[in-house]
Motif scaffolding. Structure first.
Motif, mmCIF file in Angstrom:
data_model
loop_
_atom_site.group_PDB
_atom_site.id
_atom_site.type_symbol
_atom_site.label_atom_id
_atom_site.label_comp_id
_atom_site.label_asym_id
_atom_site.label_seq_id
_atom_site.Cartn_x
_atom_site.Cartn_y
_atom_site.Cartn_z
ATOM 1 N N PHE A 109 -16.662 13.679 -20.514
ATOM 2 C CA PHE A 109 -18.104 13.435 -20.008
ATOM 3 C C PHE A 109 -18.836 12.337 -21.151
ATOM 4 O O PHE A 109 -19.838 11.794 -20.742
ATOM 5 C CB PHE A 109 -19.082 14.556 -20.207
ATOM 6 C CG PHE A 109 -18.510 15.591 -19.229
ATOM 7 C CD1 PHE A 109 -18.916 15.389 -17.650
ATOM 8 C CD2 PHE A 109 -17.532 16.604 -19.425
ATOM 9 C CE1 PHE A 109 -18.314 16.417 -16.644
ATOM 10 C CE2 PHE A 109 -17.117 17.444 -18.184
ATOM 11 C CZ PHE A 109 -17.624 17.290 -16.950
ATOM 12 N N ILE A 148 -18.615 10.700 -12.621
ATOM 13 C CA ILE A 148 -18.556 11.580 -13.487
ATOM 14 C C ILE A 148 -19.819 11.391 -14.556
ATOM 15 O O ILE A 148 -20.096 10.187 -14.840
ATOM 16 C CB ILE A 148 -17.185 11.508 -14.556
ATOM 17 C CG1 ILE A 148 -16.375 11.887 -13.789
ATOM 18 C CG2 ILE A 148 -17.513 12.280 -15.713
ATOM 19 C CD1 ILE A 148 -14.912 11.573 -14.466
ATOM 20 N N VAL A 152 -11.666 16.353 -18.350
ATOM 21 C CA VAL A 152 -12.870 15.323 -18.023
ATOM 22 C C VAL A 152 -13.363 14.848 -19.339
ATOM 23 O O VAL A 152 -13.931 16.130 -20.308
ATOM 24 C CB VAL A 152 -13.960 16.023 -16.978
ATOM 25 C CG1 VAL A 152 -14.937 14.887 -16.744
ATOM 26 C CG2 VAL A 152 -13.270 16.040 -15.598
ATOM 27 N N ARG A 181 -14.048 7.408 -12.952
ATOM 28 C CA ARG A 181 -15.456 7.499 -13.548
ATOM 29 C C ARG A 181 -16.759 7.535 -12.519
ATOM 30 O O ARG A 181 -17.593 7.811 -12.931
ATOM 31 C CB ARG A 181 -15.587 6.607 -14.688
ATOM 32 C CG ARG A 181 -15.727 5.274 -14.176
ATOM 33 C CD ARG A 181 -16.103 4.439 -15.533
ATOM 34 N NE ARG A 181 -15.871 4.754 -16.863
ATOM 35 C CZ ARG A 181 -14.814 4.500 -17.709
ATOM 36 N NH1 ARG A 181 -14.263 3.219 -17.274
ATOM 37 N NH2 ARG A 181 -14.608 4.772 -18.794
ATOM 38 N N SER A 211 -16.661 9.456 -19.633
ATOM 39 C CA SER A 211 -16.832 9.222 -18.059
ATOM 40 C C SER A 211 -15.469 8.816 -17.571
ATOM 41 O O SER A 211 -15.294 7.786 -16.862
ATOM 42 C CB SER A 211 -17.802 8.416 -17.542
ATOM 43 O OG SER A 211 -19.418 8.708 -18.036
ATOM 44 N N GLY A 241 -11.649 10.958 -16.182
ATOM 45 C CA GLY A 241 -10.737 11.945 -16.060
ATOM 46 C C GLY A 241 -9.432 12.093 -15.957
ATOM 47 O O GLY A 241 -8.858 10.789 -15.568
#
Length: 215
Positions: A113, A165, A111, A162, A116, A118
């Motif tokens: 971050f 996320i 992931v 996303r 955003s 994965g």
């Protein structure tokens, strides 16, 4: 209502797609988002990551989810069908490696971050004591070296959307690599030490532990 737990015809993702009417959406996902290898964009994505989540289960179905981290590229993309990550000195439980020793299915989730987005990578995991490859990253932490490696043959690779996320910002953080200092490792944050007596390992894990212990 159908009993999904006992009707063998409904077991598995495709069976449930039929039950819940998501076959068409799933078909589009399989055809447009799922690969049996890592394309160039996926390989570049993994090369940038500093963390991943690992899912494993033993031969009795007892599951474990864990976290791995390192410098960018700590998960080495050996080629489009293989990745490898280092295993460092930990708490000694060997939950993930113990699962892999009895059930080689493993699921990896990367992931990002900040971007955003994965990436799921599922495949067959193998424990190797030594691994040599030009793409293996060297950890910059003084004295921190792998004890062994996990090699994964890629069977599936696909996006994690996303939508939910969160976008996070990195901040400086001091790490105490290799320490056994309880405070540095988080101490008894969840109060487990003051609770009732620890439970025994799950049955399937207990069987293998008993065998290794010479029982």
């Amino acid at each position: 209502m159908q009993d999904l737990g006992t009707n063998l015809e409904l077991i598995g993702e495709r069976g449930l797609q039929a039950v819940y009417g998501s076959e068409e959406r799933a078909r589009r996902f399989y055809e447009t988002q799922m690969l049996d290898h890592l394309n160039e964009t996926m390989r570049e994505f993994i090369d940038r990551q500093e963390m991943m989540f690992v899912g494993t289960a033993d031969d009795g179905g007892n599951c474990d989810a864990t976290f791995r981290a390192g410098p960018p590229g700590f998960v080495a993309v050996l080629d489009e069908r293989q990745v490898a990550w280092p295993e460092y000195r930990g708490n000694g439980v060997m939950a993930s490696l113990g699962n892999i020793s009895t059930n080689q299915h493993a699921g990896l989730l990367f992931v990002d971050f900040q971007d955003s987005i994965g990436l799921h990578v599922n495949g067959r995991a193998t424990i190797v004591e030594r691994l040599e490859h030009p793409r293996l990253a060297v950890d910059p932490a003084p004295g921190r070296r792998p004890e062994r490696w996990v090699l994964v043959d890629v069977h599936e690779a696909y996006i994690h959307c996303r939508k939910h996320i969160p976008r996070l910002v990195k901040v400086p953080h001091d790490r105490s690599w290799g320490t056994d200092n309880a405070r540095s490792k988080g101490g008894d944050y969840f109060g487990a030490a003051g609770g009732p007596a620890p439970v025994a390992p799950p049955a399937a894990r207990r069987r293998w532990w008993h065998r290794l212990a010479g029982g």
